[in-house]
Design an enzyme around this catalytic site. Structure first.
Site, PDB file in Angstrom:
ATOM      1  N   CYS A 131       0.829  -1.215   0.000  1.00  0.00           N
ATOM      2  CA  CYS A 131       0.000   0.000   0.000  1.00  0.00           C
ATOM      3  C   CYS A 131       0.858   1.257   0.000  1.00  0.00           C
ATOM      4  O   CYS A 131       1.333   1.691   1.060  1.00  0.00           O
ATOM      5  CB  CYS A 131      -0.925  -0.014   1.214  1.00  0.00           C
ATOM      6  SG  CYS A 131      -1.971   1.453   1.299  1.00  0.00           S
ATOM      7  N   CYS A 134      -0.473   4.148   2.030  1.00  0.00           N
ATOM      8  CA  CYS A 134      -0.197   4.087   3.469  1.00  0.00           C
ATOM      9  C   CYS A 134       1.279   4.357   3.751  1.00  0.00           C
ATOM     10  O   CYS A 134       1.611   5.051   4.709  1.00  0.00           O
ATOM     11  CB  CYS A 134      -0.545   2.707   4.034  1.00  0.00           C
ATOM     12  SG  CYS A 134      -1.941   1.899   3.251  1.00  0.00           S
ATOM     13  N   ASP A 135       2.175   3.819   2.935  1.00  0.00           N
ATOM     14  CA  ASP A 135       3.591   3.740   3.332  1.00  0.00           C
ATOM     15  C   ASP A 135       4.562   4.627   2.565  1.00  0.00           C
ATOM     16  O   ASP A 135       5.736   4.710   2.941  1.00  0.00           O
ATOM     17  CB  ASP A 135       4.077   2.279   3.181  1.00  0.00           C
ATOM     18  CG  ASP A 135       3.288   1.339   4.078  1.00  0.00           C
ATOM     19  OD1 ASP A 135       2.751   1.818   5.095  1.00  0.00           O
ATOM     20  OD2 ASP A 135       3.194   0.144   3.764  1.00  0.00           O
TER      21      ASP A 135
END
Ligand SMILES: Cc1cc2nc3c(=O)[nH]c(=O)nc-3n(C[C@H](O)[C@H](O)[C@H](O)COP(=O)(O)OP(=O)(O)OC[C@H]3O[C@@H](n4cnc5c(N)ncnc54)[C@H](O)[C@@H]3O)c2cc1C
Length: 303
Positions: A131, A134-135
């Site tokens: 992701c 997200c990261d």
């Protein structure tokens, strides 16, 4: 309590189904593990009619709010683990409670596929990610690899060019599968290298990811590149173990439906990416969710 309809899934297909069911005023319960589904992983959506550009997260927030505006019963953060029958009715089980309904729509979408190579599990959360939404910021100024040259992989690469020092995009086949227009944009960044016809063999490191080994599929030669992060974007798989008894699956595990979203079991419908409908897009999943409710409503009239 016997519901007219239970919808399983809170992605585009399930949410649209919920909106349609609420407007049809049929007694409905929507059960979902999370809200928004795969779209929440998309950086930018540019093909939702009426909105020129929006983040996946924001689009799904708006859809969820739209749904919750209606009178509809919802159970969130619940995962359905079993679907059974009681006469003509269906029994849906989330492990804690069972719910009964005359019809069910399965809209459980897809989840990311794994590579099953050494290092993949070991370095999850330590440089291996699925992701970028997200990261991505964790990989500032690092060299990273994106495995998968389809539109999803391109989406990850687009996110990473904002942070990384260099982005490799590795594709198993001879050509990148993603849209040429996105490939052009990525190439213009000057920091993306496209590598085709390769099979990724191993992710290496000590505490954190340090490198990746891939094999050239033409000559069998292995190459190791130094990367601080690896994003795996090799497609999605359908998981419908909970309903397997009641549906026919195709060779890639998708639920086979007819043009009215019927599965092989009367009263059991499916919609969106979980089905064998060929194209997997938000607007299509929404349309399929709507169709499934209309078909379920017609079915209820015969009961
Ligand atoms: C990175 C990425 C970028 C994309 N970009 C675009 C784009 O730009 N434009 C576009 O049109 N499409 C895009 N797509 C495709 C689009 O996201 C999908 O086609 C769409 O999300 C399918 O919707 P769905 O409702 O069928 O399934 P999903 O979105 O997968 O939603 C499934 C829902 O079911 C829930 N669920 C699953 N199993 C259970 C269970 N057992 N019990 C309860 N709930 C369960 C999940 O929590 C989730 O809420 C993208 C996909 C990805 C991964």
């Amino acid at each position: 309590m016997i519901y007219d309809l239970i919808i399983i899934g809170g992605g585009p297909a399930g949410i649209t189904a919920g909106i349609y069911a609420a407007r049809k005023k049929i007694k409905t319960l929507l059960i979902t593990k999370d809200w928004g589904g795969q779209v929440t992983k998309a950086i930018e959506i540019e093909n939702w009619p009426g909105i020129k550009k929006i983040s996946g997260m924001d689009l799904m927030k708006q859809m969820t709010e739209h749904l919750k505006n209606f009178e509809i019963e919802i159970k969130e953060h619940k995962e359905i683990i079993d679907l059974d029958k009681n006469g003509d009715n269906f029994i849906v089980n989330d492990g804690e409670e069972k719910y009964e309904a005359k019809t069910v729509i399965i809209a459980t979408g897809k989840i990311p596929r794994s590579l099953n190579i050494p290092g993949e599990d070991q370095f999850k959360g330590k440089g291996v990610s699925i992701c970028s939404t997200c990261d991505a910021p964790m990989f500032k100024d690092k060299d990273v690899a994106v495995i998968g040259g389809g539109n999803a992989g391109f989406g990850v690469a687009q996110d990473m060019v904002k942070y990384a020092h260099k982005v490799y995009v590795l594709e198993f086949f001879e050509e990148m599968k993603g849209d040429p227009i996105t490939k052009e944009k990525l190439a213009q960044s000057g920091i993306v290298e496209f590598i085709t016809n390769v099979a990724v063999k191993e992710i290496k490191g000590t505490k954190f990811v340090e490198s990746l080994v891939y094999e050239d599929r033409k000559n069998g030669k292995n190459t190791e590149i130094n990367v601080g992060g690896v994003f795996i974007s090799v497609g999605m798989s359908a998981k419908v173990g909970f309903a397997e008894k009641w549906v026919e699956l195709n060779n890639i595990g998708e639920i086979v439906i007819d043009k009215d979203n019927n599965t092989k079991t009367p009263g059991l419908f499916a919609a969106g990416d979980i089905t064998d409908i060929k194209y997997e897009q938000i607007v299509i999943a929404c349309g399929e969710g709507a169709k499934a409710v209309l078909a379920a409503t017609d079915y209820l009239k015969t009961k």
